[in-house]
Design an enzyme around this catalytic site. Structure first.
Site, mmCIF file in Angstrom:
data_model
loop_
_atom_site.group_PDB
_atom_site.id
_atom_site.type_symbol
_atom_site.label_atom_id
_atom_site.label_comp_id
_atom_site.label_asym_id
_atom_site.label_seq_id
_atom_site.Cartn_x
_atom_site.Cartn_y
_atom_site.Cartn_z
ATOM 1 N N TRP A 127 0.826 -1.201 0.000
ATOM 2 C CA TRP A 127 0.000 0.000 0.000
ATOM 3 C C TRP A 127 0.866 1.260 0.000
ATOM 4 C CZ3 TRP A 127 -5.418 0.724 0.612
ATOM 5 C CH2 TRP A 127 -6.161 -0.460 0.616
ATOM 6 N N PHE A 139 -0.888 -5.505 7.754
ATOM 7 C CA PHE A 139 -1.389 -6.564 8.630
ATOM 8 C C PHE A 139 -0.714 -7.902 8.338
ATOM 9 C CE2 PHE A 139 -4.474 -9.798 9.988
ATOM 10 C CZ PHE A 139 -4.697 -9.403 11.293
ATOM 11 N N VAL A 160 3.088 1.043 6.102
ATOM 12 C CA VAL A 160 2.517 2.329 6.476
ATOM 13 C C VAL A 160 1.018 2.149 6.681
ATOM 14 C CG1 VAL A 160 2.282 3.097 4.065
ATOM 15 C CG2 VAL A 160 2.309 4.788 5.899
ATOM 16 N N ILE A 161 0.546 2.704 7.790
ATOM 17 C CA ILE A 161 -0.877 2.709 8.099
ATOM 18 C C ILE A 161 -1.259 4.165 8.360
ATOM 19 C CG2 ILE A 161 -2.694 1.821 9.604
ATOM 20 C CD1 ILE A 161 -0.670 -0.421 10.421
ATOM 21 N N ILE A 162 -2.240 4.637 7.598
ATOM 22 C CA ILE A 162 -2.666 6.024 7.731
ATOM 23 C C ILE A 162 -4.052 6.058 8.366
ATOM 24 C CG2 ILE A 162 -3.213 8.148 6.476
ATOM 25 C CD1 ILE A 162 -0.988 7.374 4.498
ATOM 26 N N GLY A 181 -11.215 7.344 9.380
ATOM 27 C CA GLY A 181 -12.307 7.749 10.239
ATOM 28 C C GLY A 181 -12.912 6.624 11.061
ATOM 29 N N THR A 182 -12.294 5.452 11.037
ATOM 30 C CA THR A 182 -12.825 4.309 11.787
ATOM 31 C C THR A 182 -11.741 3.764 12.713
ATOM 32 O OG1 THR A 182 -12.086 2.616 10.207
ATOM 33 C CG2 THR A 182 -14.210 3.686 9.751
ATOM 34 N N HIS A 202 -10.279 1.097 12.540
ATOM 35 C CA HIS A 202 -9.407 0.202 11.778
ATOM 36 C C HIS A 202 -7.929 0.496 12.029
ATOM 37 C CE1 HIS A 202 -7.251 -0.857 7.964
ATOM 38 N NE2 HIS A 202 -7.927 -1.975 8.127
ATOM 39 N N PHE A 250 11.804 -2.561 12.867
ATOM 40 C CA PHE A 250 10.450 -2.033 12.910
ATOM 41 C C PHE A 250 10.359 -0.771 12.071
ATOM 42 C CE2 PHE A 250 6.925 0.316 14.884
ATOM 43 C CZ PHE A 250 5.927 -0.643 14.791
#
Length: 159
Positions: free
Chosen positions: A25, A58, A80-82, A85-86, A88, A113
């Site tokens: 991603w 994940f 990367v995790i951005i 609005g939830t 998640h 990491f």
């Protein structure tokens, strides 16, 4: 933002077999993280580097575990995790972080990491090691994992 106070790590990684496990991603951010890790590994004298792609962040822990069990000396996990609005973001960030820690502890293989958990894409780009970025988290993750590998080798029991 962080960025100050990071240690200057310089290690000899010659002889290390390294897997760079990278999420798919956010291509621009990931390209920067991978390039930073690869630069650090090359500068440390690592010649045996394999890039393995994961669908998303994940999936990093299970693939990192597979690499550790396959005989890699070091795994560098990049993703990367951005925030959205939830909830998640919290679930995936926590599960991925816990999973990567568990891989390192369960296998004894150092796991770098390089998981960015950011509020927005601009923060991720700032940390990606791209031209104009303020930080290079791919490089930092690779250097930290190699430093752990060197330390652990020095702790091996003498016969």
């Amino acid at each position: 933002m962080a960025g100050h106070g990071a240690p200057e790590l310089s290690v000899d990684g010659a002889g290390a077999k390294v897997a760079v496990v990278a999420s798919s991603w956010h291509t621009e951010v990931m390209d920067g993280l991978v390039a930073g890790a690869e630069r650090a590994l090359k500068e440390a004298g690592v010649s045996d580097v394999t890039l393995v792609r994961a669908a998303g962040s994940f999936e990093l822990p299970i693939i990192a575990q597979g690499c550790a069990k396959a005989g890699f000396d070091v795994v560098v996990a990049l993703g990367v995790i951005i925030r959205g609005g939830t909830p998640h973001f919290e679930y995936v960030s926590a599960a991925t972080t816990d999973g990567l820690s568990r891989v390192a502890l369960d296998t004894g293989v150092p796991v770098g990491f390089g998981l960015l958990t950011c509020d927005d894409e601009q923060q991720a780009l700032h940390r990606a090691g791209l031209p104009g970025s303020g930080e290079d988290k791919g490089r930092e993750a690779a250097e930290a994992a190699l430093a752990a590998w060197v330390t652990l080798r020095g702790l091996a029991p003498r016969r």
